[in-house]
Motif scaffolding. Structure first.
Motif, PDB file in Angstrom:
ATOM      1  N   ASP A  82       0.828  -1.198   0.000  1.00  0.00           N
ATOM      2  CA  ASP A  82       0.000   0.000   0.000  1.00  0.00           C
ATOM      3  C   ASP A  82       0.868   1.256   0.000  1.00  0.00           C
ATOM      4  O   ASP A  82       1.971   1.270   0.548  1.00  0.00           O
ATOM      5  N   LEU A  83       0.345   2.304  -0.608  1.00  0.00           N
ATOM      6  CA  LEU A  83       0.950   3.636  -0.492  1.00  0.00           C
ATOM      7  C   LEU A  83       0.326   4.292   0.732  1.00  0.00           C
ATOM      8  O   LEU A  83      -0.893   4.415   0.828  1.00  0.00           O
ATOM      9  N   ARG A  84       1.192   4.725   1.670  1.00  0.00           N
ATOM     10  CA  ARG A  84       0.668   5.295   2.915  1.00  0.00           C
ATOM     11  C   ARG A  84       1.309   6.650   3.183  1.00  0.00           C
ATOM     12  O   ARG A  84       2.538   6.777   3.167  1.00  0.00           O
ATOM     13  N   LEU A  85       0.486   7.648   3.412  1.00  0.00           N
ATOM     14  CA  LEU A  85       0.935   8.983   3.776  1.00  0.00           C
ATOM     15  C   LEU A  85       0.593   9.207   5.242  1.00  0.00           C
ATOM     16  O   LEU A  85      -0.559   9.023   5.651  1.00  0.00           O
ATOM     17  N   ALA A  86       1.583   9.604   6.030  1.00  0.00           N
ATOM     18  CA  ALA A  86       1.380   9.769   7.473  1.00  0.00           C
ATOM     19  C   ALA A  86       1.721  11.191   7.878  1.00  0.00           C
ATOM     20  O   ALA A  86       2.888  11.592   7.848  1.00  0.00           O
ATOM     21  N   GLY A  87       0.704  11.967   8.223  1.00  0.00           N
ATOM     22  CA  GLY A  87       0.905  13.347   8.675  1.00  0.00           C
ATOM     23  C   GLY A  87       1.580  14.229   7.636  1.00  0.00           C
ATOM     24  O   GLY A  87       2.281  15.183   7.987  1.00  0.00           O
ATOM     25  N   LEU A  88       1.350  13.937   6.365  1.00  0.00           N
ATOM     26  CA  LEU A  88       2.043  14.651   5.291  1.00  0.00           C
ATOM     27  C   LEU A  88       1.596  16.111   5.227  1.00  0.00           C
ATOM     28  O   LEU A  88       0.400  16.408   5.145  1.00  0.00           O
ATOM     29  N   LEU A 129      -1.869  15.313   6.298  1.00  0.00           N
ATOM     30  CA  LEU A 129      -2.658  14.349   5.532  1.00  0.00           C
ATOM     31  C   LEU A 129      -2.306  12.921   5.922  1.00  0.00           C
ATOM     32  O   LEU A 129      -1.146  12.506   5.852  1.00  0.00           O
ATOM     33  N   ASP A 130      -3.299  12.167   6.365  1.00  0.00           N
ATOM     34  CA  ASP A 130      -3.164  10.728   6.619  1.00  0.00           C
ATOM     35  C   ASP A 130      -4.003   9.998   5.579  1.00  0.00           C
ATOM     36  O   ASP A 130      -5.210  10.241   5.464  1.00  0.00           O
ATOM     37  N   LEU A 131      -3.360   9.078   4.848  1.00  0.00           N
ATOM     38  CA  LEU A 131      -4.061   8.464   3.720  1.00  0.00           C
ATOM     39  C   LEU A 131      -3.406   7.129   3.381  1.00  0.00           C
ATOM     40  O   LEU A 131      -2.178   7.021   3.355  1.00  0.00           O
ATOM     41  N   THR A 132      -4.224   6.116   3.132  1.00  0.00           N
ATOM     42  CA  THR A 132      -3.725   4.828   2.662  1.00  0.00           C
ATOM     43  C   THR A 132      -4.396   4.488   1.338  1.00  0.00           C
ATOM     44  O   THR A 132      -5.629   4.487   1.236  1.00  0.00           O
ATOM     45  N   VAL A 133      -3.561   4.220   0.327  1.00  0.00           N
ATOM     46  CA  VAL A 133      -4.047   3.802  -0.991  1.00  0.00           C
ATOM     47  C   VAL A 133      -3.740   2.319  -1.135  1.00  0.00           C
ATOM     48  O   VAL A 133      -2.564   1.930  -1.223  1.00  0.00           O
ATOM     49  N   PRO A 134      -4.751   1.456  -1.149  1.00  0.00           N
ATOM     50  CA  PRO A 134      -4.494   0.016  -1.218  1.00  0.00           C
ATOM     51  C   PRO A 134      -3.765  -0.382  -2.502  1.00  0.00           C
ATOM     52  O   PRO A 134      -4.024   0.157  -3.578  1.00  0.00           O
ATOM     53  N   GLN A 135      -2.861  -1.330  -2.367  1.00  0.00           N
ATOM     54  CA  GLN A 135      -2.128  -1.825  -3.525  1.00  0.00           C
ATOM     55  C   GLN A 135      -3.102  -2.356  -4.579  1.00  0.00           C
ATOM     56  O   GLN A 135      -4.067  -3.047  -4.272  1.00  0.00           O
ATOM     57  N   GLY A 136      -2.852  -2.001  -5.825  1.00  0.00           N
ATOM     58  CA  GLY A 136      -3.649  -2.508  -6.938  1.00  0.00           C
ATOM     59  C   GLY A 136      -4.933  -1.758  -7.187  1.00  0.00           C
ATOM     60  O   GLY A 136      -5.720  -2.141  -8.048  1.00  0.00           O
ATOM     61  N   ARG A 193       3.172  15.456  -6.085  1.00  0.00           N
ATOM     62  CA  ARG A 193       4.582  15.802  -6.276  1.00  0.00           C
ATOM     63  C   ARG A 193       5.434  15.364  -5.081  1.00  0.00           C
ATOM     64  O   ARG A 193       6.595  15.010  -5.249  1.00  0.00           O
ATOM     65  N   MET A 194       4.862  15.359  -3.888  1.00  0.00           N
ATOM     66  CA  MET A 194       5.605  14.852  -2.736  1.00  0.00           C
ATOM     67  C   MET A 194       5.779  13.337  -2.823  1.00  0.00           C
ATOM     68  O   MET A 194       6.831  12.804  -2.481  1.00  0.00           O
ATOM     69  N   VAL A 195       4.758  12.638  -3.296  1.00  0.00           N
ATOM     70  CA  VAL A 195       4.869  11.188  -3.463  1.00  0.00           C
ATOM     71  C   VAL A 195       5.933  10.851  -4.513  1.00  0.00           C
ATOM     72  O   VAL A 195       6.721   9.915  -4.347  1.00  0.00           O
ATOM     73  N   SER A 196       5.985  11.630  -5.584  1.00  0.00           N
ATOM     74  CA  SER A 196       6.950  11.368  -6.658  1.00  0.00           C
ATOM     75  C   SER A 196       8.370  11.800  -6.292  1.00  0.00           C
ATOM     76  O   SER A 196       9.332  11.381  -6.938  1.00  0.00           O
ATOM     77  N   GLY A 197       8.497  12.655  -5.280  1.00  0.00           N
ATOM     78  CA  GLY A 197       9.806  13.148  -4.883  1.00  0.00           C
ATOM     79  C   GLY A 197      10.163  14.489  -5.475  1.00  0.00           C
ATOM     80  O   GLY A 197      11.268  15.001  -5.256  1.00  0.00           O
ATOM     81  N   LEU A 198       9.241  15.096  -6.221  1.00  0.00           N
ATOM     82  CA  LEU A 198       9.513  16.393  -6.839  1.00  0.00           C
ATOM     83  C   LEU A 198       9.327  17.555  -5.862  1.00  0.00           C
ATOM     84  O   LEU A 198       9.755  18.673  -6.139  1.00  0.00           O
ATOM     85  N   GLU A 199       8.643  17.286  -4.741  1.00  0.00           N
ATOM     86  CA  GLU A 199       8.501  18.267  -3.662  1.00  0.00           C
ATOM     87  C   GLU A 199       8.906  17.597  -2.354  1.00  0.00           C
ATOM     88  O   GLU A 199       8.599  16.419  -2.130  1.00  0.00           O
ATOM     89  N   GLU A 200       9.569  18.341  -1.491  1.00  0.00           N
ATOM     90  CA  GLU A 200       9.976  17.808  -0.195  1.00  0.00           C
ATOM     91  C   GLU A 200       8.942  18.187   0.858  1.00  0.00           C
ATOM     92  O   GLU A 200       8.584  19.360   0.993  1.00  0.00           O
ATOM     93  N   PRO A 201       8.427  17.213   1.618  1.00  0.00           N
ATOM     94  CA  PRO A 201       7.431  17.535   2.645  1.00  0.00           C
ATOM     95  C   PRO A 201       8.014  18.431   3.733  1.00  0.00           C
ATOM     96  O   PRO A 201       9.194  18.322   4.072  1.00  0.00           O
ATOM     97  N   THR A 202       7.177  19.295   4.276  1.00  0.00           N
ATOM     98  CA  THR A 202       7.561  20.062   5.463  1.00  0.00           C
ATOM     99  C   THR A 202       7.548  19.166   6.687  1.00  0.00           C
ATOM    100  O   THR A 202       8.368  19.314   7.597  1.00  0.00           O
ATOM    101  N   ALA A 203       6.613  18.233   6.713  1.00  0.00           N
ATOM    102  CA  ALA A 203       6.500  17.257   7.805  1.00  0.00           C
ATOM    103  C   ALA A 203       5.797  16.024   7.274  1.00  0.00           C
ATOM    104  O   ALA A 203       5.144  16.069   6.229  1.00  0.00           O
ATOM    105  N   GLY A 204       5.919  14.913   8.016  1.00  0.00           N
ATOM    106  CA  GLY A 204       5.226  13.685   7.644  1.00  0.00           C
ATOM    107  C   GLY A 204       6.115  12.724   6.879  1.00  0.00           C
ATOM    108  O   GLY A 204       7.246  13.049   6.497  1.00  0.00           O
ATOM    109  N   ARG A 205       5.597  11.507   6.655  1.00  0.00           N
ATOM    110  CA  ARG A 205       6.352  10.447   5.996  1.00  0.00           C
ATOM    111  C   ARG A 205       5.526   9.826   4.878  1.00  0.00           C
ATOM    112  O   ARG A 205       4.293   9.857   4.888  1.00  0.00           O
TER     113      ARG A 205
END
Length: 384
Positions: free
Chosen positions: A14-20, A33-40, A58-70
């Protein structure tokens, strides 16, 4: 052809964003932002311009750096990885194909860059997947917009990403071609079985393709669910207005009797199912979609048990083929939209006095005190 045949692997997670979070000075573009995108899955981030959806992508792709979160892909924390070290690829609105290379070499580009020697089978398989193998020797400038978009998709997929990001991918296409490509993208996603994350401001596009939609507003997720869940049971006025169109009436809950909530709105008593109304007392907003509403001439018979708003006058009639869309002004001054399917019924002309009515099970209730126009202005701005 299976996804294993085309892509050669299915692992990921899964793609998971934690406190992004992303801030630009004092402006917060994406807010915790807290969000889980199920695989597939085919997942859509839907919202108006400036809501934070593209910044999230853009943060998921790496083109933007998050201020906070993982950011996590399965068990991997990819937050600090460079874009080229993430198992993620992006398809942009402008395709970004190489004009001097033919279609075959455009698709092969990523493999050759990684030092893959034998590219013939994966490139041929990928061109077959997007049904453009017969155009392999043409240059991008010789293809239509829809064909170029499919080649951009093939070029991204051949790199075997765990997640494919789609940034307004159909925005440059005309309406008819856009609808064809919606079906095509959904077919390809089902066939390869990868996670697609699609950013769009187009409600119909999101509802046509996505398994799950997250409606974004001011950097936060307003509501998330399947297209049917969001459409039939919006939780806020923003979602009710932004995803499709809604008639919203302010009222007061008069009582609850079993599964029925009784509401007074504009001097009339209306009911709705308790399961579709979170409010049990005080202010409430009653909503009903235009296609769930019917018109009857004043004095005509109306089905027993239907909610009704009397004293209406048709002020606009628009015949659009599959349906006729009416705008009705009530005696209290509010306007109600009614979409009636064209099944040979008489079309009501402007000036006709009517009763607006609907089955109570088709309505929904929202917490009172919200801005009844929230979301409507965002649609108009994006359409401009």
């Amino acid at each position: 052809m299976s996804s294993n045949d085309v892509l050669g692997r299915t692992e990921g997670g899964d793609l998971r964003l934690a406190g992004l979070t992303k801030r630009y000075g004092s402006f917060t573009a994406v807010d915790d932002l807290d969000l889980t995108v199920p695989q597939g899955s085919f997942f859509a981030l839907l919202g108006a311009s400036g809501c934070g959806k593209t910044t999230t992508l853009r943060m998921v792709s790496g083109l933007e750096e998050p201020t906070a979160g993982r950011i996590f892909l399965g068990d991997q924390d990819v937050t600090d990885r460079k874009p080229y070290r993430r198992p993620v690829n992006t398809v942009f609105q402008n395709y970004a194909l190489f004009p001097h290379l033919d279609i075959y070499e455009n698709v092969a580009f990523g493999l050759r860059r990684r030092g893959v020697k034998d590219v013939k089978k994966p490139v041929t398989d990928m061109l077959d997947l997007v049904e453009l193998g017969h155009l392999a020797k043409r240059k991008p400038g010789q293809l239509s917009g829809g064909q170029q978009q499919r080649i951009a998709l093939a070029r991204a997929l051949i790199n075997q990403p765990q997640v494919l990001l789609l940034d307004e991918p159909l925005g440059a296409l005309d309406l008819k071609l856009r609808r064809q490509m919606q079906i095509e993208l959904k077919r390809i996603q089902l066939e390869v079985g990868l996670t697609f994350v699609h950013v769009t401001h187009d409600q119909e596009e999101a509802m046509t393709m996505a398994d799950t939609i997250a409606v974004m507003n001011a950097g936060r997720i307003e509501q998330m669910g399947s297209p049917a869940e969001l459409y039939e049971n919006p939780s806020t006025t923003f979602v009710a207005n932004f995803l499709g169109q809604s008639n919203l009436l302010t009222g007061t809950v008069e009582g609850v009797d079993g599964d029925v909530v009784t509401v007074t709105a504009h001097g009339q008593r209306l009911t709705l199912d308790a399961a579709r109304c979170p409010v049990r007392s005080g202010a409430v907003i009653l909503g009903v979609r235009p296609e769930k509403v019917h018109l009857a001439r004043t004095g005509a018979e109306i089905p027993a048990g239907h909610n009704r708003l009397t004293g209406g006058t048709v002020v606009d009639t628009s015949f659009i083929g599959v349906s006729t869309q009416y705008l009705v002004t009530l005696a209290t001054g509010e306007e109600v939209s009614v979409f009636e399917q064209n099944t040979g019924r008489e079309i009501q002309r402007p000036g006709t006095e009517v009763v607006v009515h609907w089955d109570p099970s088709q309505g929904f209730g929202l917490e009172g005190g919200q801005d009844i126009e929230a979301g409507a202005a965002d649609i108009e701005e994006d359409a401009a």
